[in-house]
Every structure is written in C-alpha cells, then in structure tokens.
Write a protein that holds these residues in place. Structure first.
Motif, PDB file in Angstrom:
ATOM      1  N   ARG A  69      -4.430 -11.316  -1.418  1.00  0.00           N
ATOM      2  CA  ARG A  69      -3.855 -11.768  -0.150  1.00  0.00           C
ATOM      3  C   ARG A  69      -4.961 -11.765   0.908  1.00  0.00           C
ATOM      4  O   ARG A  69      -5.411 -10.719   1.344  1.00  0.00           O
ATOM      5  N   LYS A  70      -5.398 -12.946   1.304  1.00  0.00           N
ATOM      6  CA  LYS A  70      -6.570 -13.078   2.177  1.00  0.00           C
ATOM      7  C   LYS A  70      -6.414 -12.365   3.514  1.00  0.00           C
ATOM      8  O   LYS A  70      -7.408 -11.942   4.106  1.00  0.00           O
TER       9      LYS A  70
ATOM     10  N   THR B 232      -7.087  -4.997   2.285  1.00  0.00           N
ATOM     11  CA  THR B 232      -7.593  -4.592   0.968  1.00  0.00           C
ATOM     12  C   THR B 232      -7.845  -5.802   0.068  1.00  0.00           C
ATOM     13  O   THR B 232      -7.918  -5.659  -1.160  1.00  0.00           O
ATOM     14  N   TYR B 233      -8.028  -6.978   0.672  1.00  0.00           N
ATOM     15  CA  TYR B 233      -8.328  -8.192  -0.095  1.00  0.00           C
ATOM     16  C   TYR B 233      -9.545  -7.941  -0.992  1.00  0.00           C
ATOM     17  O   TYR B 233     -10.568  -7.430  -0.553  1.00  0.00           O
ATOM     18  N   GLY B 234      -9.402  -8.304  -2.270  1.00  0.00           N
ATOM     19  CA  GLY B 234     -10.492  -8.143  -3.229  1.00  0.00           C
ATOM     20  C   GLY B 234     -10.593  -6.759  -3.834  1.00  0.00           C
ATOM     21  O   GLY B 234     -11.416  -6.533  -4.720  1.00  0.00           O
ATOM     22  N   GLN B 235      -9.767  -5.827  -3.379  1.00  0.00           N
ATOM     23  CA  GLN B 235      -9.783  -4.475  -3.952  1.00  0.00           C
ATOM     24  C   GLN B 235      -8.790  -4.395  -5.103  1.00  0.00           C
ATOM     25  O   GLN B 235      -7.823  -5.150  -5.164  1.00  0.00           O
ATOM     26  N   HIS B 236      -9.045  -3.473  -6.024  1.00  0.00           N
ATOM     27  CA  HIS B 236      -8.128  -3.296  -7.138  1.00  0.00           C
ATOM     28  C   HIS B 236      -7.650  -1.854  -7.210  1.00  0.00           C
ATOM     29  O   HIS B 236      -8.261  -0.945  -6.659  1.00  0.00           O
TER      30      HIS B 236
ATOM     31  N   PRO C 102       3.420  -6.797  -6.507  1.00  0.00           N
ATOM     32  CA  PRO C 102       4.059  -7.844  -5.698  1.00  0.00           C
ATOM     33  C   PRO C 102       3.337  -9.188  -5.797  1.00  0.00           C
ATOM     34  O   PRO C 102       2.295  -9.309  -6.442  1.00  0.00           O
ATOM     35  N   HIS C 103       3.899 -10.187  -5.142  1.00  0.00           N
ATOM     36  CA  HIS C 103       3.246 -11.500  -5.062  1.00  0.00           C
ATOM     37  C   HIS C 103       1.871 -11.336  -4.422  1.00  0.00           C
ATOM     38  O   HIS C 103       1.670 -10.459  -3.587  1.00  0.00           O
ATOM     39  N   GLY C 104       0.939 -12.193  -4.821  1.00  0.00           N
ATOM     40  CA  GLY C 104      -0.382 -12.177  -4.206  1.00  0.00           C
ATOM     41  C   GLY C 104      -1.383 -11.278  -4.900  1.00  0.00           C
ATOM     42  O   GLY C 104      -2.421 -10.949  -4.330  1.00  0.00           O
ATOM     43  N   PHE C 105      -1.082 -10.876  -6.119  1.00  0.00           N
ATOM     44  CA  PHE C 105      -1.978 -10.019  -6.888  1.00  0.00           C
ATOM     45  C   PHE C 105      -2.283 -10.655  -8.238  1.00  0.00           C
ATOM     46  O   PHE C 105      -1.423 -11.301  -8.841  1.00  0.00           O
ATOM     47  N   ALA C 106      -3.507 -10.459  -8.710  1.00  0.00           N
ATOM     48  CA  ALA C 106      -3.828 -10.727 -10.106  1.00  0.00           C
ATOM     49  C   ALA C 106      -3.492  -9.449 -10.871  1.00  0.00           C
ATOM     50  O   ALA C 106      -3.619  -8.338 -10.341  1.00  0.00           O
TER      51      ALA C 106
ATOM     52  N   ASP D  80     -10.117 -19.853  -4.999  1.00  0.00           N
ATOM     53  CA  ASP D  80      -9.668 -20.141  -3.646  1.00  0.00           C
ATOM     54  C   ASP D  80      -8.163 -20.246  -3.695  1.00  0.00           C
ATOM     55  O   ASP D  80      -7.606 -21.310  -3.967  1.00  0.00           O
ATOM     56  N   LEU D  81      -7.502 -19.133  -3.492  1.00  0.00           N
ATOM     57  CA  LEU D  81      -6.063 -19.061  -3.623  1.00  0.00           C
ATOM     58  C   LEU D  81      -5.428 -18.677  -2.287  1.00  0.00           C
ATOM     59  O   LEU D  81      -6.007 -17.910  -1.514  1.00  0.00           O
TER      60      LEU D  81
END
Length: 182
Positions: A88-89, A93-97, A113-117, A179-180
């Motif tokens: 979620r841009k 915590t964008y890009g964190q796992h 939730p939505h917005g996660f790989a 680019d999501l």
C-alpha cells in the motif's frame, strides 16, 4: 480468541481459544461475529488448500484491484513461515514485510488484508495450508514478486540451496519493478 497486532497496520495474528480434553481439542477457526467484534470484517467466499513438501516457497502472490484478495491463513498439518509484504503506497510500512510461524501445533492464523503480497515457506517435512479469501481467483489480476528479491531480503528460514519454487514464481519481477495501486 485473541488478536495480536503486528508492526504493520491492519496485519494481525489470530490466536484461537483452544479447548483441550482427553479426546483431543476443539477450536473455532473462524467465527464471523467474533472477527467483526475485533474489527476484522471480510466476507470470505472461498476456501483454498495446498499441500507442499519441505523447502517449498509459494509466493509472493497477490491480485490487483478490483480483485484484490484478503486471506485468512492457517496450517492444518506441519509448519510454515508465513510472509506478508505491504504494497500500500500510502502506508508508512510500504515495502516492509512481516513473518510468523504458523503450525498445526500453535494453531495461529495470519489475517492478510488487501494490498499485501503473500507467500510462505515449508519448514516441516510436509505442510497442509488452508486459507479463506474474499475474492475469487482472477487470472488477469494475478501479480507477484520474486521470493528472493534483494530489496525485501526475506529470511525464509530454510536453506536456499534446497528451495523448491514453481517456474511461474521464478519469472516474477523484483519489488522495484512493480507498479501496483491499492
């Protein structure tokens, strides 16, 4: 049931209340009312199940809007390392796992939730994983990120020489190539 917050907003670990006796155990894997009371409000419409052997990594997978999926993941047999990456841009915590061990023994569940790989590695000899989703599979909306992306640097807690990954997952792009929008 108790809900553990994680270092990433909206990503939570569910610990069911387990009733043990001489016959074995019982717990509610999902109770819509109790989930809603804890702010977890999804309309799950499908259950998926996979069986994998030690060293398998499945992921990192996602679907883009309007077919993004929320997932409630648990292990029926064995043990996995379950991983979710915040895509979620607008999130701090964008890009964190985040990762957590889920097993048949600990009965924990991860609410993605939505917005996660999402992905997992199999830590035991075999593992059966079940997850609920709130959207059906939509091939044209399917996306993913390589499991060994250097920016994410996920420790899958398995020997990388023994990793088993599908050919489909081997051709996924790295994190800096996606680019999501969520």
């Amino acid at each position: 049931m108790t809900v553990e917050t994680t270092s990433i907003k909206d990503l939570v670990v569910i610990n069911p209340t387990v009733f043990n006796d001489e016959r074995g155990y019982f717990f509610e894997g999902y109770n819509k009312t109790k989930f809603n009371e804890n702010g977890i409000m999804y309309n799950f419409i499908q259950d998926n199940q996979s069986f994998s052997t030690k060293g398998v990594i499945r992921g990192l997978h996602l679907q883009i809007n309007p077919f993004a999926q929320a997932k409630l993941v648990r292990v029926l047999q064995g043990e996995i390392l379950d991983v979710a990456v915040d895509l979620r841009k607008n999130s701090p915590t964008y890009g964190q796992h985040f990762s957590v061990r889920l097993s048949a023994e600990n009965k924990k569940q991860l609410m993605v939730p939505h917005g996660f790989a999402h992905g997992f590695s199999v830590l035991s000899d075999t593992a059966s994983v079940m997850y609920k989703v709130d959207q059906l599979y939509h091939k044209d909306s399917e996306r993913g990120i390589r499991y060994d992306d250097p920016m994410l640097a996920i420790d899958w807690q398995i020997n990388l020489e023994d990793v088993i990954v599908s050919e489909k997952d081997l051709v996924l792009p790295n994190f800096d190539q996606i680019d999501l929008e969520f």
